[in-house]
Design a protein around this motif. Structure first.
Motif, short mmCIF file in Angstrom:
data_model
loop_
_atom_site.label_atom_id
_atom_site.label_comp_id
_atom_site.label_asym_id
_atom_site.label_seq_id
_atom_site.Cartn_x
_atom_site.Cartn_y
_atom_site.Cartn_z
N ASN A 1 0.83 -1.20 0.00
CA ASN A 1 0.00 0.00 0.00
C ASN A 1 0.87 1.25 0.00
OD1 ASN A 1 0.53 0.74 2.90
ND2 ASN A 1 -0.38 -1.28 3.18
N HIS A 2 0.21 2.38 -0.04
CA HIS A 2 0.95 3.65 -0.20
C HIS A 2 1.41 4.27 1.10
CE1 HIS A 2 -2.90 6.39 0.08
NE2 HIS A 2 -2.86 5.48 1.02
N VAL A 3 1.15 3.67 2.25
CA VAL A 3 1.47 4.29 3.53
C VAL A 3 2.98 4.32 3.78
CG1 VAL A 3 1.18 4.16 6.03
CG2 VAL A 3 -0.73 3.58 4.52
N ILE A 4 3.47 5.50 4.14
CA ILE A 4 4.85 5.63 4.63
C ILE A 4 4.82 5.62 6.15
CG2 ILE A 4 6.87 7.14 4.74
CD1 ILE A 4 6.12 8.15 1.95
N LYS A 5 4.00 6.51 6.73
CA LYS A 5 3.84 6.50 8.18
C LYS A 5 2.63 7.35 8.57
CE LYS A 5 7.14 10.27 9.06
NZ LYS A 5 8.32 10.68 9.85
N LEU A 6 2.10 7.04 9.74
CA LEU A 6 1.05 7.84 10.34
C LEU A 6 1.73 8.98 11.08
CD1 LEU A 6 -2.09 7.46 10.47
CD2 LEU A 6 -1.76 6.66 12.81
N VAL A 7 1.55 10.20 10.61
CA VAL A 7 2.23 11.36 11.18
C VAL A 7 1.48 11.90 12.38
CG1 VAL A 7 3.06 13.69 10.69
CG2 VAL A 7 3.18 11.93 8.92
N ASP A 8 0.15 11.83 12.31
CA ASP A 8 -0.73 12.35 13.34
C ASP A 8 -2.02 11.56 13.26
OD1 ASP A 8 -1.64 14.77 15.19
OD2 ASP A 8 -3.21 14.52 13.69
N ALA A 9 -2.84 11.66 14.29
CA ALA A 9 -4.12 10.97 14.26
C ALA A 9 -4.92 11.32 13.01
CB ALA A 9 -4.93 11.30 15.52
N ASN A 10 -4.75 12.54 12.50
CA ASN A 10 -5.49 12.99 11.32
C ASN A 10 -4.62 13.09 10.07
OD1 ASN A 10 -7.05 14.22 13.75
ND2 ASN A 10 -8.47 14.40 12.05
N ALA A 11 -3.36 12.68 10.14
CA ALA A 11 -2.45 12.90 9.02
C ALA A 11 -1.66 11.65 8.69
CB ALA A 11 -1.50 14.05 9.33
N MET A 12 -1.56 11.36 7.39
CA MET A 12 -0.81 10.20 6.91
C MET A 12 0.09 10.61 5.75
SD MET A 12 -2.41 6.61 5.41
CE MET A 12 -3.18 6.13 6.95
N LEU A 13 1.35 10.24 5.84
CA LEU A 13 2.30 10.49 4.76
C LEU A 13 2.32 9.25 3.88
CD1 LEU A 13 4.41 12.59 3.75
CD2 LEU A 13 6.14 11.24 4.98
N VAL A 14 2.08 9.45 2.59
CA VAL A 14 1.98 8.31 1.68
C VAL A 14 2.85 8.52 0.45
CG1 VAL A 14 -0.39 7.86 2.44
CG2 VAL A 14 0.00 9.22 0.38
N LYS A 15 3.15 7.42 -0.23
CA LYS A 15 3.89 7.48 -1.48
C LYS A 15 3.00 8.04 -2.58
CE LYS A 15 6.01 3.20 0.08
NZ LYS A 15 5.92 1.72 -0.02
N GLY B 1 -3.51 1.96 -7.22
CA GLY B 1 -2.65 2.84 -8.00
C GLY B 1 -1.44 2.08 -8.47
N LEU B 2 -0.64 2.73 -9.29
CA LEU B 2 0.60 2.14 -9.78
C LEU B 2 1.79 2.90 -9.22
CD1 LEU B 2 -0.37 1.58 -13.53
CD2 LEU B 2 -0.22 -0.17 -11.74
N LEU B 3 2.73 2.18 -8.65
CA LEU B 3 3.95 2.76 -8.14
C LEU B 3 5.12 2.02 -8.79
CD1 LEU B 3 5.25 4.78 -6.16
CD2 LEU B 3 5.27 2.94 -4.46
N ASN B 4 5.87 2.74 -9.61
CA ASN B 4 6.95 2.12 -10.38
C ASN B 4 6.43 0.93 -11.20
OD1 ASN B 4 8.84 3.91 -9.22
ND2 ASN B 4 9.03 2.58 -7.41
N GLY B 5 5.22 1.10 -11.74
CA GLY B 5 4.63 0.09 -12.60
C GLY B 5 3.98 -1.08 -11.87
N LYS B 6 4.01 -1.06 -10.53
CA LYS B 6 3.44 -2.17 -9.77
C LYS B 6 2.16 -1.74 -9.06
CE LYS B 6 7.76 -4.69 -9.08
NZ LYS B 6 8.66 -5.36 -8.09
N LEU B 7 1.22 -2.66 -8.94
CA LEU B 7 -0.08 -2.38 -8.34
C LEU B 7 0.05 -2.25 -6.83
CD1 LEU B 7 -3.13 -2.17 -9.18
CD2 LEU B 7 -3.33 -4.56 -8.42
N ILE B 8 -0.51 -1.16 -6.27
CA ILE B 8 -0.56 -0.98 -4.82
C ILE B 8 -1.95 -0.51 -4.42
CG2 ILE B 8 1.90 -0.40 -4.70
CD1 ILE B 8 1.00 2.52 -4.09
#
Length: 472
Positions: A74-88, A199-206
């Motif tokens: 999946n696209h998750v990098i990290k949960l930054v805050d209860a309301n915020a998520m950093l994703v690829k 979505g596609l990330l570097n051509g791969k399904l996520i």
């Protein structure tokens, strides 16, 4: 109420503002998703926000992404805050993979009207409301301004996806649904239907967006369904929808909820979070003492503190706004004065005489920024920029007009100093003093401490000079 209704920052470019989520570009190039407490119903965002709703959706999405990472990345990098998520940053596939285990909702309404084929899937006659299918079915829709049912064959022929990609998405969607259904069944919850986005990330399904949340899925309590399948109540925002329907007047739904309905909706979101995760939502505890990262009393302060801690933003900003690119040299002099204070600075070009969409967009960001900020207006002869900005923004505005010499300054200073009522722009002549005034106007404890140290250092230098010179 302690709600987060929108997010803005001059430090993070806005990519998209949806009905519930605000997406911004992080300094790393990744995407920062802020899940607000806004609530949409019947294709409209209500005026009333639901306390803790954004944190519930964000927390549940993160919970499910973690539980299903073995099925698909999946696209998750990290949960930054209860309301915020950093994703690829992935290339989204404009198809929603809707998986259904029961005949309900819009599909039931179509079935009642005689429809038997849904997105290429044909179901038999004689079914009843909320009846389960022998196995879950996939009924894809397009992601357009108005989503529409579409068959897998037409998805391919219209160029939405290739057949190989669709088949991969369908298999993964069924696997995700099976895992979600099993885990929820253990908790007495039925996963009725849901949607997945890929979505596609570097051509791969996520997997992207959200999954198995009250806003993207339909849940029933197993015990409620067992009592009477046809009247099973949804454990999601259907409660709000039904209230809106019951209070519809002259063909219009209410734009705002009553305090009682808002409180009950919040309770329901918190309840389903706890039932699914087995834990209470940490930021929902509003009785303990506040602290920067708890959000017990102020969700905005918590989000800002966590974004600063993650290195995504500075805790304050200064925008230096010039009336013309010719003023850049003067702006650079001001900007250099902020070095060492760890404040975000940015140069912008705007004119009081060309008020348009661009200025309105800037004002919206400034007025809603999650962090404190100050504007320094730089405009020369006939300066109306400082007054104009001050009349349209809710942050301090300091005018620092450029001048070649004191004669030019004397000639044009009145246009900066004398502003109309309701346009409280301050005027400072020297670039260094304009920056120092801005730092004081920000009124942040760490800056006040630093400025106190600067003042003491200046006094110490003067005292040392006095000691040196008095005996000459």
């Amino acid at each position: 109420m302690n709600t987060l209704t929108r997010f803005a920052s001059p430090q993070l470019p806005l990519l998209h503002r949806g009905k519930v989520r605000d997406s911004l570009r992080a300094p790393s190039g990744d995407r920062l998703i802020i899940v607000t407490d806004r609530l949409s119903a019947f294709d409209s965002v209500l005026e009333t926000a639901i306390p803790h709703k954004g944190a519930v959706l964000n927390g549940l999405a993160n919970f499910w992404f973690d539980k299903t990472a073995h099925i698909i990345p999946n696209h998750v990098i990290k949960l930054v805050d209860a309301n915020a998520m950093l994703v690829k940053e992935a290339q989204p596939i404009k198809v929603e993979m809707v998986v259904r285990q029961y005949l309900t909702g819009s599909m039931w309404r179509g079935y009642q009207a005689g429809q038997r084929t849904f997105s290429g899937v044909t179901v038999p006659d004689g079914l009843t409301k909320n009846q389960p299918f022998p196995q879950a079915i996939v009924t894809p829709t397009t992601k357009e301004e108005s989503d529409r049912e579409i068959t897998p064959e037409n998805l391919v022929s219209e160029g939405w996806v290739t057949k190989e990609l669709y088949d991969q998405m369908a298999v993964k969607a069924q696997m995700l649904f099976a895992v979600g259904s099993q885990l929820l069944a253990e908790k007495g919850i039925i996963l009725v239907d849901t949607k997945y986005e890929f979505g596609l990330l570097n051509g791969k399904l996520i997997l992207i967006d959200e999954m198995h949340t009250p806003d993207s899925s339909r849940f029933w309590a197993a015990e409620d369904y067992a009592r009477n399948p046809e009247t099973a109540e949804q454990m999601d925002k259907e409660y709000v929808r039904q209230w809106l329907i019951a209070n519809k007047k002259d063909g219009q739904y209410p734009r705002a909820l009553t305090p009682e309905v808002t409180q009950e909706a919040s309770r329901r979101y918190l309840d389903i979070y706890q039932r699914i995760t087995g834990e209470a939502l940490p930021t929902a505890d509003t009785h303990g003492p506040d602290a920067p990262h708890t959000g017990r009393q102020d969700a905005h302060a918590r989000v800002l503190a966590n974004l600063v801690q993650a290195g995504l933003v500075k805790d304050a900003w200064v925008n230096i706004v010039m009336g013309s690119p010719a003023d850049k040299e003067h702006c650079d002099k001001i900007r250099r004065q902020f070095e060492g204070y760890d404040v975000f600075t940015q140069l912008r070009v705007a004119s009081a005489h060309n008020v348009g969409e661009a200025m309105a967009g800037l004002a919206e960001i400034w007025n809603n920024s999650i962090e404190p900020g100050v504007i320094i207006a730089v405009a020369g002869s006939g300066n109306g920029l400082g007054g104009f900005l001050a009349a349209n923004v809710n942050v301090p505005v300091i005018s620092c007009p450029p001048h070649e010499d004191f004669a030019e300054l004397a000639l044009n200073l009145n246009s900066s100093v004398i502003t109309p009522s309701g346009a409280p722009s301050l005027t400072v002549v020297r670039p260094d003093n304009a920056a120092q005034a801005a730092l004081r106007a920000l009124n942040i404890p760490r800056l006040r401490e630093r400025l106190s140290q600067d003042i003491l250092a200046t006094k110490a230098k003067l005292k040392a000079a006095d000691e040196e010179f008095k005996n000459l």
